[in-house]
Design a protein around this motif. Structure first.
Motif: not given
Lengths: 241, 224
Positions: A107-127
């Motif tokens: 919905l936010y047109d986040v570029p490189h979404l897969e990598e961003r998601i992976a990074q975000s989930l690791r940041d919050v320890q939910l990967w």
């Protein structure tokens, strides 16, 4: 954009709910890199103001500018720059953590979404829990995922409505670190709280809201938590009298 | 914008696929009504059944649809996720269209499953009128979903939302239901579609007007 332009400027914002006036003409200027603590007792209008800034609510009168541009002129584009956190997690319980972030990222047109998601989930320890449905998550895990959702699109303005309410110590510490990182990266944060014991060293701007008006608007390089208490007591007490 | 609409639609399909709450509520309710009325009409003359049955079918679809709309609301109320959609940098009309298409799809599928059961219980044959009836089903359900989605957006901000939805919504959707019943009676009696163009026009115009207006005003409906 020159740095002299305030990041956020509020012009006489009013909001009425029927005959009740929640905001009576709020004026305030917030610079880039400000970390604003917005204090006030219950019913002072903090949440209403934040909802107006997040474009979730229309003011009865007045307007505000983001980067010198009227925020409502291109509301959809304005929302792209805003991250909003409240006590609600804003997640879909029957989707997995990964599906939630994919949905909002798209919905936010986040570029490189897969990598961003992976990074975000690791940041919050939910990967490791990414394929599990949110419904099975503990409250703390849901809040951490909610933080990941908010930061996914890299907002330049972060609005937090009582962000520490109900957070477990892990999520609370995570939020502190994210706000500090946000500040280091030169972004702007506005958080509401009625907790005068706020221990966030990066706060450099305190605003006290009382009866829908700005009672105090003060900038310092650093606030100690006793400073918040003093400001609050001084300005809220004066008006109450 | 189409991609965003498709995303919202897909999210609702995925959620429904996992929970089946909306579909099962609608299907079971409609089935119950069709079965119960079958007993009521047991000794009625065949002509009376032919006249009354399409009306009964649309009453079942209407109330089952309201159950579905309430469930659709509940998904967005849980964790206040409708606010998350409002925060996204998309035209809020896209949110309306995504939700409306999801409501339409779930309602339409449950209707398609009810039709054969209805045909067996009431001894109707749809084979000769299948395509005209399908057209009416699409137009009627689209109008229902178009109005229902905007009114559930209004009701979601009220305290008695589950009660408010039918109170606000039913008077507005009446022209669609009447149009759908009138055309269904004629189609099932074997009349050609060209004999009922006035009713079909009403259905089409209602659908177009409500979808367009709702698309434009959904932003104001959602904002407090």
């Amino acid at each position: 954009m020159p740095d002299s332009t305030p990041h956020l400027e509020l012009f006489d914002i009013r909001k009425n709910f029927g005959l009740v006036a929640a905001l009576n003409g709020v004026r305030c200027s917030i610079a880039h890199r400000d970390v604003v603590a917005l204090f006030g007792r219950n019913g002072a209008g903090k949440t209403t103001l934040l909802k107006i800034l997040a474009l979730l609510m229309r003011p009865t009168d007045g307007h505000f500018q983001l980067e010198g541009v009227d925020a409502r002129r291109d509301a959809a584009d304005t929302r792209r720059h805003i991250g909003f956190i409240s006590h609600a997690t804003y997640l879909y319980s029957d989707l997995t953590a990964l599906e939630n972030l994919k949905f909002f990222g798209a919905l936010y047109d986040v570029p490189h979404l897969e990598e961003r998601i992976a990074q975000s989930l690791r940041d919050v320890q939910l990967w490791d829990r990414r394929h599990e449905r949110v419904r099975g998550f503990s409250r703390g895990m849901q809040q951490r995922l909610s933080l990941a959702r908010t930061f996914l699109h890299d907002p330049s303005l972060l609005l937090l409505d009582e962000p520490y309410t109900g957070l477990d110590p892990i999520a609370s510490g995570m939020l502190d670190r994210l706000i500090e990182r946000f500040h280091r990266e030169g972004r702007t944060v506005v958080l509401t709280t009625h907790n005068l014991d706020l221990r966030l060293p990066v706060v450099n701007h305190a605003v006290v809201l009382e009866k829908g008006l700005v009672a105090c608007d003060e900038r310092r390089s650093r606030f100690a938590s006793k400073d918040f208490e003093e400001l609050f007591k001084e300005h809220v007490k004066e008006r109450a009298e | 914008m189409l991609k965003k609409i498709a995303r919202i639609l897909w999210k609702d399909i995925l959620t429904e696929f996992r929970t089946r709450e909306m579909f099962s509520a609608m299907f079971v309710f409609a089935l119950l009504m069709v079965v119960v009325f079958n007993f009521a009409f047991e000794n009625a003359p065949r002509d009376s059944i032919l006249q009354a049955a399409p009306g009964l079918l649309w009453v079942a679809f209407t109330f089952a649809g309201i159950l579905g709309l309430n469930r659709s609301n509940a998904i967005e109320r849980e964790n206040m996720s409708m606010q998350a959609l409002m925060l996204a940098p998309i035209d809020r009309g896209a949110v309306y269209l995504g939700k409306m298409l999801a409501n339409f799809l779930f309602m339409w599928i449950s209707e398609l499953l009810i039709i054969p059961i209805f045909a067996v219980l009431y001894n109707y044959s749809f084979t000769a009128h299948f395509w005209p009836f399908l057209l009416i089903l699409v137009l009627g359900t689209l109008g229902f979903s178009a109005v229902g989605t905007i009114f559930s957006g209004i009701a979601v901000n009220t305290k008695m939302r589950d009660v408010m939805l039918p109170i606000l919504f039913l008077p507005v959707v009446v022209p669609v239901v009447i149009g759908a019943v009138e055309t269904s009676i004629r189609v099932l009696a074997g009349e050609p579609l060209r004999g009922m163009t006035d009713w079909l026009k009403i259905l089409v115009v209602f659908d177009v007007i409500f979808i367009t207006v709702s698309f434009l005003v959904f932003e104001y409906v959602l904002e407090e």
